[in-house]
Design a protein around this motif. Structure first.
Motif, PDB file in Angstrom:
ATOM      1  N   SER A  18       0.824  -1.206   0.000  1.00  0.00           N
ATOM      2  CA  SER A  18       0.000   0.000   0.000  1.00  0.00           C
ATOM      3  C   SER A  18       0.862   1.260   0.000  1.00  0.00           C
ATOM      4  O   SER A  18       0.546   2.239  -0.689  1.00  0.00           O
ATOM      5  CB  SER A  18      -0.921   0.002   1.232  1.00  0.00           C
ATOM      6  OG  SER A  18      -1.770  -1.121   1.229  1.00  0.00           O
ATOM      7  N   PHE A  19       1.954   1.219   0.781  1.00  0.00           N
ATOM      8  CA  PHE A  19       2.876   2.354   0.828  1.00  0.00           C
ATOM      9  C   PHE A  19       3.427   2.662  -0.565  1.00  0.00           C
ATOM     10  O   PHE A  19       3.435   3.815  -1.006  1.00  0.00           O
ATOM     11  CB  PHE A  19       4.018   2.057   1.790  1.00  0.00           C
ATOM     12  CG  PHE A  19       5.116   3.084   1.763  1.00  0.00           C
ATOM     13  CD1 PHE A  19       5.004   4.252   2.489  1.00  0.00           C
ATOM     14  CD2 PHE A  19       6.266   2.876   1.017  1.00  0.00           C
ATOM     15  CE1 PHE A  19       6.008   5.209   2.462  1.00  0.00           C
ATOM     16  CE2 PHE A  19       7.275   3.816   0.981  1.00  0.00           C
ATOM     17  CZ  PHE A  19       7.149   4.994   1.706  1.00  0.00           C
ATOM     18  N   SER A  20       3.868   1.612  -1.259  1.00  0.00           N
ATOM     19  CA  SER A  20       4.405   1.806  -2.607  1.00  0.00           C
ATOM     20  C   SER A  20       3.335   2.364  -3.538  1.00  0.00           C
ATOM     21  O   SER A  20       3.598   3.232  -4.369  1.00  0.00           O
ATOM     22  CB  SER A  20       4.932   0.478  -3.155  1.00  0.00           C
ATOM     23  OG  SER A  20       5.957  -0.034  -2.332  1.00  0.00           O
ATOM     24  N   GLY A  21       2.099   1.855  -3.369  1.00  0.00           N
ATOM     25  CA  GLY A  21       1.011   2.311  -4.222  1.00  0.00           C
ATOM     26  C   GLY A  21       0.658   3.762  -4.000  1.00  0.00           C
ATOM     27  O   GLY A  21       0.418   4.509  -4.950  1.00  0.00           O
ATOM     28  N   VAL A  22       0.627   4.187  -2.726  1.00  0.00           N
ATOM     29  CA  VAL A  22       0.271   5.572  -2.431  1.00  0.00           C
ATOM     30  C   VAL A  22       1.446   6.499  -2.705  1.00  0.00           C
ATOM     31  O   VAL A  22       1.267   7.643  -3.136  1.00  0.00           O
ATOM     32  CB  VAL A  22      -0.207   5.694  -0.971  1.00  0.00           C
ATOM     33  CG1 VAL A  22      -0.588   7.136  -0.650  1.00  0.00           C
ATOM     34  CG2 VAL A  22      -1.410   4.790  -0.728  1.00  0.00           C
ATOM     35  N   LEU A  23       2.674   6.024  -2.459  1.00  0.00           N
ATOM     36  CA  LEU A  23       3.869   6.821  -2.744  1.00  0.00           C
ATOM     37  C   LEU A  23       3.926   7.216  -4.219  1.00  0.00           C
ATOM     38  O   LEU A  23       4.235   8.361  -4.563  1.00  0.00           O
ATOM     39  CB  LEU A  23       5.124   6.037  -2.364  1.00  0.00           C
ATOM     40  CG  LEU A  23       6.474   6.690  -2.687  1.00  0.00           C
ATOM     41  CD1 LEU A  23       6.751   7.814  -1.697  1.00  0.00           C
ATOM     42  CD2 LEU A  23       7.606   5.668  -2.649  1.00  0.00           C
ATOM     43  N   ILE A  24       3.610   6.256  -5.075  1.00  0.00           N
ATOM     44  CA  ILE A  24       3.733   6.490  -6.508  1.00  0.00           C
ATOM     45  C   ILE A  24       2.661   7.459  -7.011  1.00  0.00           C
ATOM     46  O   ILE A  24       2.763   8.003  -8.106  1.00  0.00           O
ATOM     47  CB  ILE A  24       3.665   5.142  -7.274  1.00  0.00           C
ATOM     48  CG1 ILE A  24       4.470   5.203  -8.578  1.00  0.00           C
ATOM     49  CG2 ILE A  24       2.246   4.714  -7.522  1.00  0.00           C
ATOM     50  CD1 ILE A  24       5.943   5.187  -8.379  1.00  0.00           C
TER      51      ILE A  24
END
Length: 454
Positions: A18-24
């Motif tokens: 989720s972190f990677s998804g929201v970061l991007i």
């Protein structure tokens, strides 16, 4: 002890995804001026790098609500991870804007499955007494990531290339996959529910029509799509009420505590995504700094968000939702007023202070609004309640990005220079965001006051 370890590891695994998804979502925002020049496109076109991504997530999250009823958690997690890695690989090698958008599509597909999984695991396996803390840790990934995205994107874009934004996320996804294979339970399902395809299609048409219209509201085709989207939205609500197995049950919206918390949560989400578009663009075009500096300015606020998310959740467990939510929204309003002043004065140091200030406020209010809203529901309503939160979270992020990008495009076209247009567009966009946060504060004050009188 082993059960607690597995729960924590499962949250970490889905949290990394989720972190990677929201970061991007926001990491590419600092690259917009570069992409406009490289691909010969305008601001309204380049914002589809974010809007396309959020649109796919907004469509996928309700579908995932159905998938969680029919399929085990672990294979869904694996599929989400692999699709995300595929999207990263496409964008790493993207030779043109079309391939870049295709990669964003697959990233949105993976995030749209992974994000609800994290909250599903917390709501299903975490004890009620620890839910605030666990939601704080989980929401940490969706609150800190938009703030540090511009820093991450700016650092790599300035020193290497925007392609590296995608390269450096691949190892994180691999680690997430390995932890998830170890910790996430298989959890067989016995549901025989069927997919309401018409409900899903109508939701997709509604989201697409609204965003197309907001992107270019004067274009005849988009005006037509707006009305088509409205009709599809009305039909979607009707399906939710009349279908024997709707994609989403909307009865949870009849509960006032849930709805107030949801709308206030969405106001903060609009601030996250709208602010993450405005601030880096203003710093680069109006103040003349590079993408790296535009990202660094966001660091203090990002660190504050990281530290406050679990602390705020623990505070809710101890004193209840009123104090952290009201206090947080009040500080966020003050920070936004300071941010408007910083843009007016064109002071980068005041801008850093303003961003850090409203990050303190959102840090206390954001995750606690979702926790308070979910705690007002019965256990059987968690799936629909969480899905509505996550769906609208992505949709409002896309709407906020689209609106501020449209404002910026219009003001740049009608001012004497791009710099003057960016200055005016930034002030108008921030004023709109302030109205949203102030409205959320007034709504929550009224609600808690009414609850106390009862």
């Amino acid at each position: 002890m082993t059960r607690k370890l597995h729960l924590f590891a499962a949250i970490i695994a889905t949290g990394l995804l989720s972190f990677s998804g929201v970061l991007i979502e926001t990491a590419m925002n600092v690259t917009f001026p570069i992409l406009i020049e490289q691909f010969h496109i305008n601001p309204s076109a380049v914002q589809w790098v974010t809007t396309m991504y959020l649109l796919v997530i907004a469509i996928m999250v309700p579908l995932t609500n159905y998938l969680l009823k029919r399929f085990a958690i672990k294979p869904l997690f694996i599929i989400a991870n692999l699709l995300f890695i595929l999207g990263l690989s496409l964008d790493l090698l993207a030779p043109n804007f079309a391939i870049l958008l295709l990669g964003r599509f697959f990233q949105g597909f993976g995030t749209g499955i992974g994000l609800p999984l994290m909250f599903h695991i917390i709501l299903t396996f975490a004890p009620l007494a620890k839910r605030g803390l666990m939601m704080g840790i989980g929401t940490l990934t969706t609150s800190i990531a938009p703030a540090i995205g511009p820093t991450y994107g700016g650092l790599l874009t300035t020193n290497y290339s925007w392609h590296y934004i995608f390269l450096f996320l691949i190892p994180i996804l691999v680690v997430s996959l390995l932890i998830g294979l170890y910790a996430i339970p298989y959890q067989k399902t016995n549901s025989t529910s069927s997919l309401d395809t018409l409900h899903l299609i109508s939701l997709a048409i509604f989201f697409t029509g609204m965003l197309m219209f907001l992107n270019e509201p004067t274009k005849p085709l988009n005006i037509s799509l707006f009305f088509v989207g409205l009709l599809a939205g009305g039909y979607s609500i009707r399906r939710a009420k009349t279908s024997p197995q709707p994609l989403l049950h909307l009865d949870v919206l009849k509960k006032r505590p849930y709805t107030i918390a949801l709308l206030s949560f969405l106001a903060i989400q609009a601030l996250f995504l709208g602010g993450s578009f405005i601030i880096p663009t203003f710093i680069q075009i109006s103040l003349g700094y590079n993408a790296f500096i535009a990202g660094v300015v966001m660091v203090p606020g990002a660190l504050i968000s990281a530290l406050l998310a679990p602390v705020a959740g623990r505070l809710l467990d101890r004193v209840g939702p009123q104090k952290p939510i009201i206090g947080g929204l009040t500080v966020a309003c003050c920070g936004l007023l300071l941010l408007i002043l910083a843009c007016w004065q064109k002071s980068i140091w005041l801008l850093v202070l303003a961003h850090a200030t409203y990050s303190i406020g959102t840090g206390f209010a954001y995750s606690n609004l979702m926790t308070a809203g979910m705690n007002s529901l019965a256990a059987a309503e968690y799936g629909d309640g969480s899905t509505i939160f996550n769906t609208l979270q992505q949709f409002i992020g896309a709407v906020a990005t689209t609106i501020v990008a449209t404002i910026m495009t219009v003001t740049q076209a009608h001012q004497s220079s791009i710099t003057a247009g960016t200055n005016l567009g930034s002030l108008i966009g921030l004023a709109c965001l302030f109205v949203l946060i102030f409205s959320a504060l007034i709504s929550c004050l009224g609600f808690f006051k009414k609850m106390q009188s009862k």
